[in-house]
Design a protein around this motif. Structure first.
Motif, PDB file in Angstrom:
ATOM      1  N   ASP A  76       0.831  -1.206   0.000  1.00 20.73           N
ATOM      2  CA  ASP A  76       0.000   0.000   0.000  1.00 20.73           C
ATOM      3  C   ASP A  76       0.866   1.257   0.000  1.00 20.73           C
ATOM      4  O   ASP A  76       0.570   2.228  -0.697  1.00 20.73           O
ATOM      5  N   ARG A  77       1.947   1.224   0.783  1.00 18.70           N
ATOM      6  CA  ARG A  77       2.838   2.377   0.848  1.00 18.70           C
ATOM      7  C   ARG A  77       3.634   2.547  -0.450  1.00 18.70           C
ATOM      8  O   ARG A  77       3.899   3.672  -0.868  1.00 18.70           O
ATOM      9  N   VAL A  78       4.010   1.453  -1.080  1.00 19.49           N
ATOM     10  CA  VAL A  78       4.694   1.548  -2.376  1.00 19.49           C
ATOM     11  C   VAL A  78       3.778   2.250  -3.372  1.00 19.49           C
ATOM     12  O   VAL A  78       4.196   3.172  -4.077  1.00 19.49           O
ATOM     13  N   ARG A  79       2.517   1.842  -3.419  1.00 23.50           N
ATOM     14  CA  ARG A  79       1.555   2.465  -4.337  1.00 23.50           C
ATOM     15  C   ARG A  79       1.394   3.949  -4.008  1.00 23.50           C
ATOM     16  O   ARG A  79       1.415   4.809  -4.906  1.00 23.50           O
ATOM     17  N   GLU A  80       1.241   4.265  -2.727  1.00 25.32           N
ATOM     18  CA  GLU A  80       1.056   5.651  -2.309  1.00 25.32           C
ATOM     19  C   GLU A  80       2.250   6.531  -2.729  1.00 25.32           C
ATOM     20  O   GLU A  80       2.070   7.602  -3.310  1.00 25.32           O
ATOM     21  N   ALA A  81       3.461   6.055  -2.459  1.00 26.86           N
ATOM     22  CA  ALA A  81       4.658   6.824  -2.810  1.00 26.86           C
ATOM     23  C   ALA A  81       4.819   6.932  -4.322  1.00 26.86           C
ATOM     24  O   ALA A  81       5.206   7.984  -4.837  1.00 26.86           O
ATOM     25  N   ARG A  82       4.515   5.858  -5.037  1.00 27.42           N
ATOM     26  CA  ARG A  82       4.620   5.874  -6.501  1.00 27.42           C
ATOM     27  C   ARG A  82       3.662   6.904  -7.085  1.00 27.42           C
ATOM     28  O   ARG A  82       4.025   7.681  -7.970  1.00 27.42           O
ATOM     29  N   GLN A  83       2.443   6.931  -6.587  1.00 22.73           N
ATOM     30  CA  GLN A  83       1.450   7.875  -7.099  1.00 22.73           C
ATOM     31  C   GLN A  83       1.811   9.317  -6.759  1.00 22.73           C
ATOM     32  O   GLN A  83       1.598  10.222  -7.573  1.00 22.73           O
ATOM     33  N   LYS A  84       2.390   9.545  -5.574  1.00 18.90           N
ATOM     34  CA  LYS A  84       2.824  10.899  -5.212  1.00 18.90           C
ATOM     35  C   LYS A  84       3.923  11.386  -6.149  1.00 18.90           C
ATOM     36  O   LYS A  84       3.985  12.578  -6.472  1.00 18.90           O
ATOM     37  N   LYS A  85       4.783  10.473  -6.580  1.00 19.99           N
ATOM     38  CA  LYS A  85       5.849  10.818  -7.525  1.00 19.99           C
ATOM     39  C   LYS A  85       5.340  10.877  -8.969  1.00 19.99           C
ATOM     40  O   LYS A  85       6.080  11.236  -9.874  1.00 19.99           O
ATOM     41  N   ARG A  86       4.085  10.475  -9.149  1.00 23.22           N
ATOM     42  CA  ARG A  86       3.461  10.421 -10.481  1.00 23.22           C
ATOM     43  C   ARG A  86       4.199   9.475 -11.428  1.00 23.22           C
ATOM     44  O   ARG A  86       4.338   9.750 -12.617  1.00 23.22           O
ATOM     45  N   PHE A  87       4.675   8.361 -10.854  1.00 26.03           N
ATOM     46  CA  PHE A  87       5.304   7.309 -11.652  1.00 26.03           C
ATOM     47  C   PHE A  87       4.246   6.285 -12.024  1.00 26.03           C
ATOM     48  O   PHE A  87       3.407   5.923 -11.198  1.00 26.03           O
ATOM     49  N   THR A  88       4.298   5.803 -13.242  1.00 16.89           N
ATOM     50  CA  THR A  88       3.507   4.623 -13.590  1.00 16.89           C
ATOM     51  C   THR A  88       4.252   3.411 -13.023  1.00 16.89           C
ATOM     52  O   THR A  88       5.435   3.509 -12.664  1.00 16.89           O
ATOM     53  N   GLN A  89       3.586   2.289 -12.973  1.00 15.47           N
ATOM     54  CA  GLN A  89       4.270   1.065 -12.542  1.00 15.47           C
ATOM     55  C   GLN A  89       5.422   0.753 -13.489  1.00 15.47           C
ATOM     56  O   GLN A  89       6.488   0.333 -13.052  1.00 15.47           O
ATOM     57  N   GLU A  90       5.212   0.984 -14.764  1.00 16.51           N
ATOM     58  CA  GLU A  90       6.252   0.717 -15.759  1.00 16.51           C
ATOM     59  C   GLU A  90       7.463   1.626 -15.543  1.00 16.51           C
ATOM     60  O   GLU A  90       8.608   1.186 -15.633  1.00 16.51           O
ATOM     61  N   ALA A  91       7.216   2.895 -15.242  1.00 15.01           N
ATOM     62  CA  ALA A  91       8.317   3.840 -14.998  1.00 15.01           C
ATOM     63  C   ALA A  91       9.089   3.457 -13.740  1.00 15.01           C
ATOM     64  O   ALA A  91      10.327   3.514 -13.717  1.00 15.01           O
ATOM     65  N   LEU A  92       8.372   3.065 -12.695  1.00  9.58           N
ATOM     66  CA  LEU A  92       9.048   2.651 -11.461  1.00  9.58           C
ATOM     67  C   LEU A  92       9.868   1.394 -11.698  1.00  9.58           C
ATOM     68  O   LEU A  92      11.008   1.292 -11.225  1.00  9.58           O
ATOM     69  N   ALA A  93       9.335   0.453 -12.435  1.00 16.00           N
ATOM     70  CA  ALA A  93      10.080  -0.771 -12.749  1.00 16.00           C
ATOM     71  C   ALA A  93      11.365  -0.426 -13.501  1.00 16.00           C
ATOM     72  O   ALA A  93      12.428  -0.996 -13.214  1.00 16.00           O
ATOM     73  N   ALA A  94      11.299   0.522 -14.426  1.00 14.42           N
ATOM     74  CA  ALA A  94      12.489   0.935 -15.183  1.00 14.42           C
ATOM     75  C   ALA A  94      13.520   1.570 -14.258  1.00 14.42           C
ATOM     76  O   ALA A  94      14.723   1.289 -14.367  1.00 14.42           O
ATOM     77  N   LYS A  95      13.076   2.400 -13.312  1.00 17.74           N
ATOM     78  CA  LYS A  95      13.999   3.034 -12.364  1.00 17.74           C
ATOM     79  C   LYS A  95      14.648   1.993 -11.456  1.00 17.74           C
ATOM     80  O   LYS A  95      15.832   2.102 -11.120  1.00 17.74           O
ATOM     81  N   LEU A  96      13.888   0.980 -11.064  1.00 12.61           N
ATOM     82  CA  LEU A  96      14.456  -0.098 -10.245  1.00 12.61           C
ATOM     83  C   LEU A  96      15.512  -0.859 -11.031  1.00 12.61           C
ATOM     84  O   LEU A  96      16.567  -1.224 -10.491  1.00 12.61           O
ATOM     85  N   GLN A  97      15.245  -1.095 -12.297  1.00  9.42           N
ATOM     86  CA  GLN A  97      16.205  -1.816 -13.131  1.00  9.42           C
ATOM     87  C   GLN A  97      17.493  -1.022 -13.298  1.00  9.42           C
ATOM     88  O   GLN A  97      18.578  -1.596 -13.289  1.00  9.42           O
ATOM     89  N   ILE A  98      17.398   0.299 -13.397  1.00  6.74           N
ATOM     90  CA  ILE A  98      18.594   1.142 -13.469  1.00  6.74           C
ATOM     91  C   ILE A  98      19.423   0.988 -12.198  1.00  6.74           C
ATOM     92  O   ILE A  98      20.652   1.011 -12.239  1.00  6.74           O
ATOM     93  N   GLU A  99      18.752   0.786 -11.066  1.00  2.00           N
ATOM     94  CA  GLU A  99      19.429   0.611  -9.775  1.00  2.00           C
ATOM     95  C   GLU A  99      19.905  -0.826  -9.554  1.00  2.00           C
ATOM     96  O   GLU A  99      20.461  -1.138  -8.507  1.00  2.00           O
ATOM     97  N   GLY A 100      19.656  -1.709 -10.515  1.00  2.00           N
ATOM     98  CA  GLY A 100      20.157  -3.073 -10.418  1.00  2.00           C
ATOM     99  C   GLY A 100      19.169  -4.116  -9.941  1.00  2.00           C
ATOM    100  O   GLY A 100      19.544  -5.262  -9.708  1.00  2.00           O
ATOM    101  N   VAL A 101      17.914  -3.739  -9.779  1.00  2.00           N
ATOM    102  CA  VAL A 101      16.878  -4.686  -9.348  1.00  2.00           C
ATOM    103  C   VAL A 101      16.011  -5.018 -10.557  1.00  2.00           C
ATOM    104  O   VAL A 101      15.300  -4.159 -11.073  1.00  2.00           O
ATOM    105  N   THR A 102      16.082  -6.248 -11.009  1.00  2.00           N
ATOM    106  CA  THR A 102      15.290  -6.670 -12.152  1.00  2.00           C
ATOM    107  C   THR A 102      13.852  -6.901 -11.704  1.00  2.00           C
ATOM    108  O   THR A 102      13.573  -7.788 -10.906  1.00  2.00           O
ATOM    109  N   MET A 103      12.953  -6.045 -12.207  1.00  2.00           N
ATOM    110  CA  MET A 103      11.549  -6.159 -11.836  1.00  2.00           C
ATOM    111  C   MET A 103      10.707  -5.661 -13.006  1.00  2.00           C
ATOM    112  O   MET A 103      10.999  -4.631 -13.597  1.00  2.00           O
ATOM    113  N   GLU A 104       9.662  -6.394 -13.289  1.00  2.00           N
ATOM    114  CA  GLU A 104       8.729  -6.028 -14.355  1.00  2.00           C
ATOM    115  C   GLU A 104       7.527  -5.310 -13.750  1.00  2.00           C
ATOM    116  O   GLU A 104       7.279  -5.375 -12.555  1.00  2.00           O
TER     117      GLU A 104
END
Length: 82
Positions: A15-43
């Motif tokens: 729930d908190r991940v969703r809340e923070a993601r929405q506050k940053k105005r990231f889509t799930q796809e955008a957040l997944a891309a940012k995680l991958q840049i940081e070395g965490v493979t996530m779709e």
């Protein structure tokens, strides 16, 4: 194999991940891309499952999620519904 859950969920941070993601105005796809840049493979699908509580979150994923979302790991773990 035993399936573990807490109050019917496999994580407490979704729930908190969703809340923070929405506050940053990231889509799930955008957040997944940012995680991958940081070395965490996530779709995007994995993020969706985290947010609805049907996927476990590892400690290193939690740490990188907090970093990318600009929040603390403790804030992600806070269960305000208790």
């Amino acid at each position: 194999m035993k399936i573990y859950d807490y109050k019917g969920r496999k994580n407490i941070c979704g729930d908190r991940v969703r809340e923070a993601r929405q506050k940053k105005r990231f889509t799930q796809e955008a957040l997944a891309a940012k995680l991958q840049i940081e070395g965490v493979t996530m779709e995007r699908d994995s993020l969706s499952r985290i947010e609805i509580g049907t996927r476990f979150v590892t400690d290193y994923e939690l740490k990188v999620l907090a970093k990318v979302l600009g929040v603390s790991s403790l804030w992600l773990l806070d269960d305000e519904n208790e």
